[in-house]
Motif scaffolding. Structure first.
Motif, PDB file in Angstrom:
ATOM      1  N   ILE A 106      49.519  28.659  56.868  1.00 28.23           N
ATOM      2  CA  ILE A 106      48.400  29.258  57.600  1.00 28.23           C
ATOM      3  C   ILE A 106      48.788  30.639  58.108  1.00 28.23           C
ATOM      4  CG2 ILE A 106      47.012  29.069  59.713  1.00 28.23           C
ATOM      5  CD1 ILE A 106      47.135  25.954  59.208  1.00 28.23           C
ATOM      6  N   GLU A 107      49.961  30.729  58.698  1.00 28.26           N
ATOM      7  CA  GLU A 107      50.434  32.015  59.218  1.00 28.26           C
ATOM      8  C   GLU A 107      50.532  33.047  58.095  1.00 28.26           C
ATOM      9  OE1 GLU A 107      54.509  33.706  61.215  1.00 28.26           O
ATOM     10  OE2 GLU A 107      53.830  31.722  61.862  1.00 28.26           O
ATOM     11  N   TRP A 108      51.131  32.656  56.970  1.00 32.52           N
ATOM     12  CA  TRP A 108      51.258  33.573  55.842  1.00 32.52           C
ATOM     13  C   TRP A 108      49.873  33.971  55.325  1.00 32.52           C
ATOM     14  CZ3 TRP A 108      49.697  33.925  50.828  1.00 32.52           C
ATOM     15  CH2 TRP A 108      50.308  34.911  50.051  1.00 32.52           C
ATOM     16  N   GLY A 109      48.978  32.996  55.168  1.00 30.77           N
ATOM     17  CA  GLY A 109      47.636  33.264  54.643  1.00 30.77           C
ATOM     18  C   GLY A 109      46.833  34.200  55.534  1.00 30.77           C
ATOM     19  N   LEU A 110      46.931  34.018  56.853  1.00 27.03           N
ATOM     20  CA  LEU A 110      46.227  34.910  57.781  1.00 27.03           C
ATOM     21  C   LEU A 110      46.770  36.330  57.663  1.00 27.03           C
ATOM     22  CD1 LEU A 110      45.992  32.598  60.926  1.00 27.03           C
ATOM     23  CD2 LEU A 110      44.084  33.335  59.459  1.00 27.03           C
ATOM     24  N   HIS A 111      48.082  36.453  57.601  1.00 23.34           N
ATOM     25  CA  HIS A 111      48.709  37.771  57.471  1.00 23.34           C
ATOM     26  C   HIS A 111      48.344  38.409  56.127  1.00 23.34           C
ATOM     27  CE1 HIS A 111      51.607  40.969  57.957  1.00 23.34           C
ATOM     28  NE2 HIS A 111      52.092  40.676  56.758  1.00 23.34           N
ATOM     29  N   HIS A 112      48.411  37.645  55.065  1.00 19.63           N
ATOM     30  CA  HIS A 112      48.097  38.138  53.722  1.00 19.63           C
ATOM     31  C   HIS A 112      46.644  38.607  53.653  1.00 19.63           C
ATOM     32  CE1 HIS A 112      48.422  38.551  49.407  1.00 19.63           C
ATOM     33  NE2 HIS A 112      47.365  37.769  49.250  1.00 19.63           N
ATOM     34  N   ARG A 113      45.748  37.815  54.206  1.00 22.56           N
ATOM     35  CA  ARG A 113      44.327  38.173  54.189  1.00 22.56           C
ATOM     36  C   ARG A 113      44.099  39.473  54.944  1.00 22.56           C
ATOM     37  NH1 ARG A 113      39.590  36.152  52.896  1.00 22.56           N
ATOM     38  NH2 ARG A 113      40.535  34.261  52.103  1.00 22.56           N
ATOM     39  N   LYS A 114      44.780  39.620  56.071  1.00 24.69           N
ATOM     40  CA  LYS A 114      44.597  40.816  56.901  1.00 24.69           C
ATOM     41  C   LYS A 114      45.207  42.058  56.235  1.00 24.69           C
ATOM     42  CE  LYS A 114      46.241  42.468  61.355  1.00 24.69           C
ATOM     43  NZ  LYS A 114      47.040  42.068  62.518  1.00 24.69           N
ATOM     44  N   THR A 115      46.386  41.922  55.663  1.00 27.92           N
ATOM     45  CA  THR A 115      47.091  43.104  55.149  1.00 27.92           C
ATOM     46  C   THR A 115      46.790  43.414  53.674  1.00 27.92           C
ATOM     47  OG1 THR A 115      49.044  41.798  54.609  1.00 27.92           O
ATOM     48  CG2 THR A 115      48.991  42.869  56.763  1.00 27.92           C
ATOM     49  N   PHE A 116      46.540  42.407  52.871  1.00 32.06           N
ATOM     50  CA  PHE A 116      46.354  42.662  51.450  1.00 32.06           C
ATOM     51  C   PHE A 116      44.906  42.513  51.014  1.00 32.06           C
ATOM     52  CE2 PHE A 116      46.305  41.302  46.988  1.00 32.06           C
ATOM     53  CZ  PHE A 116      46.888  42.431  46.415  1.00 32.06           C
ATOM     54  N   ILE A 117      44.310  41.381  51.283  1.00 39.39           N
ATOM     55  CA  ILE A 117      42.958  41.116  50.814  1.00 39.39           C
ATOM     56  C   ILE A 117      41.952  42.034  51.504  1.00 39.39           C
ATOM     57  CG2 ILE A 117      41.126  39.375  50.660  1.00 39.39           C
ATOM     58  CD1 ILE A 117      43.356  37.277  50.346  1.00 39.39           C
ATOM     59  N   GLY A 118      42.170  42.299  52.786  1.00 36.53           N
ATOM     60  CA  GLY A 118      41.277  43.177  53.527  1.00 36.53           C
ATOM     61  C   GLY A 118      41.238  44.599  52.989  1.00 36.53           C
ATOM     62  N   LYS A 119      42.269  45.008  52.272  1.00 35.07           N
ATOM     63  CA  LYS A 119      42.352  46.358  51.733  1.00 35.07           C
ATOM     64  C   LYS A 119      41.790  46.477  50.333  1.00 35.07           C
ATOM     65  CE  LYS A 119      46.331  47.607  54.527  1.00 35.07           C
ATOM     66  NZ  LYS A 119      47.715  48.045  54.548  1.00 35.07           N
ATOM     67  N   HIS A 120      41.417  45.347  49.737  1.00 29.84           N
ATOM     68  CA  HIS A 120      40.900  45.382  48.362  1.00 29.84           C
ATOM     69  C   HIS A 120      39.445  45.009  48.305  1.00 29.84           C
ATOM     70  CE1 HIS A 120      45.217  45.263  47.598  1.00 29.84           C
ATOM     71  NE2 HIS A 120      44.911  45.892  46.484  1.00 29.84           N
TER      72      HIS A 120
END
Length: 120
Positions: A106-120
């Motif tokens: 969950i922690e990784w997914g929240l961070h990934h969504r914020k930093t990577f997915i949010g930018k694409h």
């Protein structure tokens, strides 16, 4: 990994580690098992509650995955002797032992969504 010092000594991945990963993946494979376990991490739930907690899962798939998780000892099905019959699902101690893994995901997914997915 907590086993790095052991791995440094051996210089190769022990076959028992590979078997352990395969066993884990065989139990948790598929799109829905981890979300079901995450929902049950908040306590016992009835079938319809799980349906509401997990967007886009079909009743047929939920039923199949619950049976698989029960067969693998990750959750238990509790049938209450009432009228009408009430059925609840709950994680077993084995299922709860995956809590730190789920929390890390969950922690990784929240961070990934914020930093990577949010930018694409």
């Amino acid at each position: 990994m907590g086993r790095l010092s052991e791995l440094d000594k051996v210089k190769s991945c022990p076959s028992t580690y590979v078997l352990a990963i395969n066993d884990t993946m065989n139990v948790l494979n598929g799109k829905w098992k981890l979300p079901i376990m995450a929902a049950l991490g908040f306590g016992k739930k009835r079938f319809r509650e799980l349906e509401r907690d997990i967007p886009n899962i079909t009743p047929r798939m939920l039923s199949k995955e619950l049976k698989d998780l029960e067969a693998n000892g990750v959750l238990k099905r509790i049938v209450h002797d009432s009228m009408p019959v009430v059925v609840e699902y709950e994680l077993t101690p084995s299922g709860y032992s995956l809590e730190t893994v789920l929390d890390s995901m969950i922690e990784w997914g929240l961070h990934h969504r914020k930093t990577f997915i949010g930018k694409h």
